[in-house]
Motif scaffolding. Sequence first.
Motif, PDB file in Angstrom:
ATOM      1  N   LEU A 143      19.619 -36.954  -1.573  1.00 55.45           N
ATOM      2  CA  LEU A 143      19.474 -35.501  -1.485  1.00 55.45           C
ATOM      3  C   LEU A 143      20.464 -34.926  -0.479  1.00 55.45           C
ATOM      4  N   PHE A 144      20.560 -35.572   0.666  1.00 56.17           N
ATOM      5  CA  PHE A 144      21.508 -35.131   1.693  1.00 56.17           C
ATOM      6  C   PHE A 144      22.935 -35.133   1.146  1.00 56.17           C
ATOM      7  N   SER A 145      23.324 -36.207   0.463  1.00 56.26           N
ATOM      8  CA  SER A 145      24.670 -36.311  -0.084  1.00 56.26           C
ATOM      9  C   SER A 145      24.931 -35.244  -1.137  1.00 56.26           C
ATOM     10  N   ALA A 146      23.947 -35.014  -2.002  1.00 60.79           N
ATOM     11  CA  ALA A 146      24.102 -33.981  -3.027  1.00 60.79           C
ATOM     12  C   ALA A 146      24.371 -32.622  -2.391  1.00 60.79           C
ATOM     13  N   LYS A 147      23.634 -32.311  -1.331  1.00 58.23           N
ATOM     14  CA  LYS A 147      23.831 -31.018  -0.673  1.00 58.23           C
ATOM     15  C   LYS A 147      25.188 -30.953   0.013  1.00 58.23           C
ATOM     16  N   GLU A 148      25.661 -32.065   0.559  1.00 61.18           N
ATOM     17  CA  GLU A 148      26.997 -32.084   1.147  1.00 61.18           C
ATOM     18  C   GLU A 148      28.056 -31.774   0.088  1.00 61.18           C
ATOM     19  N   SER A 149      27.933 -32.369  -1.088  1.00 57.92           N
ATOM     20  CA  SER A 149      28.886 -32.083  -2.167  1.00 57.92           C
ATOM     21  C   SER A 149      28.818 -30.621  -2.587  1.00 57.92           C
ATOM     22  N   ILE A 150      27.606 -30.102  -2.671  1.00 57.02           N
ATOM     23  CA  ILE A 150      27.422 -28.697  -3.045  1.00 57.02           C
ATOM     24  C   ILE A 150      28.113 -27.788  -2.045  1.00 57.02           C
ATOM     25  N   PHE A 151      27.893 -28.032  -0.761  1.00 55.29           N
ATOM     26  CA  PHE A 151      28.467 -27.176   0.268  1.00 55.29           C
ATOM     27  C   PHE A 151      29.983 -27.269   0.290  1.00 55.29           C
ATOM     28  N   LYS A 152      30.521 -28.486   0.055  1.00 52.74           N
ATOM     29  CA  LYS A 152      31.972 -28.648   0.050  1.00 52.74           C
ATOM     30  C   LYS A 152      32.624 -27.880  -1.097  1.00 52.74           C
ATOM     31  N   ALA A 153      31.914 -27.778  -2.210  1.00 52.73           N
ATOM     32  CA  ALA A 153      32.439 -26.996  -3.333  1.00 52.73           C
ATOM     33  C   ALA A 153      32.246 -25.502  -3.094  1.00 52.73           C
ATOM     34  N   TRP A 154      31.124 -25.139  -2.512  1.00 45.15           N
ATOM     35  CA  TRP A 154      30.734 -23.725  -2.412  1.00 45.15           C
ATOM     36  C   TRP A 154      31.537 -22.950  -1.381  1.00 45.15           C
ATOM     37  N   PHE A 155      31.738 -23.536  -0.193  1.00 43.38           N
ATOM     38  CA  PHE A 155      32.371 -22.769   0.874  1.00 43.38           C
ATOM     39  C   PHE A 155      33.804 -22.351   0.562  1.00 43.38           C
ATOM     40  N   PRO A 156      34.688 -23.229   0.106  1.00 45.52           N
ATOM     41  CA  PRO A 156      36.044 -22.783  -0.213  1.00 45.52           C
ATOM     42  C   PRO A 156      36.077 -21.731  -1.324  1.00 45.52           C
ATOM     43  N   LEU A 157      35.100 -21.790  -2.205  1.00 41.75           N
ATOM     44  CA  LEU A 157      35.055 -20.852  -3.330  1.00 41.75           C
ATOM     45  C   LEU A 157      34.618 -19.466  -2.889  1.00 41.75           C
ATOM     46  N   THR A 158      33.639 -19.408  -1.978  1.00 39.76           N
ATOM     47  CA  THR A 158      32.993 -18.136  -1.647  1.00 39.76           C
ATOM     48  C   THR A 158      33.192 -17.682  -0.211  1.00 39.76           C
ATOM     49  N   ARG A 159      33.577 -18.618   0.673  1.00 41.33           N
ATOM     50  CA  ARG A 159      33.636 -18.390   2.118  1.00 41.33           C
ATOM     51  C   ARG A 159      32.262 -18.036   2.670  1.00 41.33           C
ATOM     52  N   GLU A 160      31.237 -18.418   1.962  1.00 42.49           N
ATOM     53  CA  GLU A 160      29.859 -18.184   2.388  1.00 42.49           C
ATOM     54  C   GLU A 160      29.275 -19.496   2.896  1.00 42.49           C
ATOM     55  N   TRP A 161      28.722 -19.490   4.110  1.00 33.56           N
ATOM     56  CA  TRP A 161      28.162 -20.694   4.714  1.00 33.56           C
ATOM     57  C   TRP A 161      26.747 -20.902   4.203  1.00 33.56           C
ATOM     58  N   LEU A 162      26.478 -22.080   3.675  1.00 32.35           N
ATOM     59  CA  LEU A 162      25.147 -22.416   3.187  1.00 32.35           C
ATOM     60  C   LEU A 162      24.423 -23.296   4.198  1.00 32.35           C
ATOM     61  N   GLY A 163      23.160 -23.002   4.425  1.00 36.42           N
ATOM     62  CA  GLY A 163      22.310 -23.919   5.151  1.00 36.42           C
ATOM     63  C   GLY A 163      21.675 -24.889   4.170  1.00 36.42           C
ATOM     64  N   PHE A 164      21.114 -25.984   4.695  1.00 33.67           N
ATOM     65  CA  PHE A 164      20.480 -26.950   3.805  1.00 33.67           C
ATOM     66  C   PHE A 164      19.355 -26.314   3.005  1.00 33.67           C
ATOM     67  N   GLU A 165      18.715 -25.305   3.572  1.00 38.07           N
ATOM     68  CA  GLU A 165      17.606 -24.658   2.870  1.00 38.07           C
ATOM     69  C   GLU A 165      18.078 -23.729   1.755  1.00 38.07           C
ATOM     70  N   ASP A 166      19.376 -23.448   1.696  1.00 40.87           N
ATOM     71  CA  ASP A 166      19.895 -22.510   0.707  1.00 40.87           C
ATOM     72  C   ASP A 166      20.181 -23.143  -0.645  1.00 40.87           C
ATOM     73  N   ALA A 167      20.124 -24.454  -0.728  1.00 40.73           N
ATOM     74  CA  ALA A 167      20.304 -25.153  -2.002  1.00 40.73           C
ATOM     75  C   ALA A 167      19.042 -25.950  -2.298  1.00 40.73           C
ATOM     76  N   VAL A 168      18.434 -25.669  -3.423  1.00 45.18           N
ATOM     77  CA  VAL A 168      17.225 -26.387  -3.848  1.00 45.18           C
ATOM     78  C   VAL A 168      17.633 -27.346  -4.955  1.00 45.18           C
ATOM     79  N   VAL A 169      17.592 -28.634  -4.657  1.00 44.70           N
ATOM     80  CA  VAL A 169      18.159 -29.654  -5.545  1.00 44.70           C
ATOM     81  C   VAL A 169      17.064 -30.357  -6.340  1.00 44.70           C
ATOM     82  N   THR A 170      17.310 -30.492  -7.632  1.00 46.06           N
ATOM     83  CA  THR A 170      16.459 -31.291  -8.514  1.00 46.06           C
ATOM     84  C   THR A 170      17.253 -32.505  -8.960  1.00 46.06           C
TER      85      THR A 170
END
Length: 215
Positions: A143-170
């Motif tokens: 779960l931790f790794s999945a969120k790291e991948s999500i954040f690495k993709a999201w920040f350069p795209l949006t310049r929006e900082w995500l907290g771990f609570e901002d992504a709900v992973v299934t």
Amino acid sequence: MIETLLPSNVAVQTCRASEGSGVKVMAEEESAIATAVKSRRREFSIGRTCARAALSKLGFPPCAIPSGPHREPLWPTGIVGSITHCGGFYAAAVALEKDYVALGIDAEVDEELPPGVLPLVSGVEERYWIDNASGRLNWGRLLFSAKESIFKAWFPLTREWLGFEDAVVTIVPDDGSFVAQLPHTLVPANDCPRELHGRFLIANGLILTAVFIAV
């Protein structure tokens, strides 16, 4: 291994620490590690070497990959990419911006998370799933790794900082995939997706995850 998680037009380069001795950074990259300890300099330099090797597979000559204000890699124009390292393993993945708008990869050692970390990186629903998941896998670390991948993709795209609570992973164990909902993001839905899809692999002592958003 990590290349199996990504489409064939994404260039990937991996390396073990024993293969990366003696590598150096380019002058434009030095400011990112000017005050870093020796181990951090080594991690940075091997990661950048992997990144340049991956770029060469797309026809790019060797170039500097400096860091932005949030330590994110600043890729050449027309490129999206991601770098990761853990436990002596290094990897970089790059793709053409005309094919993908975002790309994130992460590698973690296949071990349990340290005590007390899971509540910091997960929500109630995610912890309930982990508590009831079948198999003796390190689901919390995945779960931790999945969120790291999500954040690495999201920040350069949006310049929006995500907290771990901002992504709900299934996590979908049967096909090695996961889905992330981003219910709290401030980015308008018509500009960026609020649901991201990724893939994972657990092998050779590593947990590997990848997220990509095609054009």
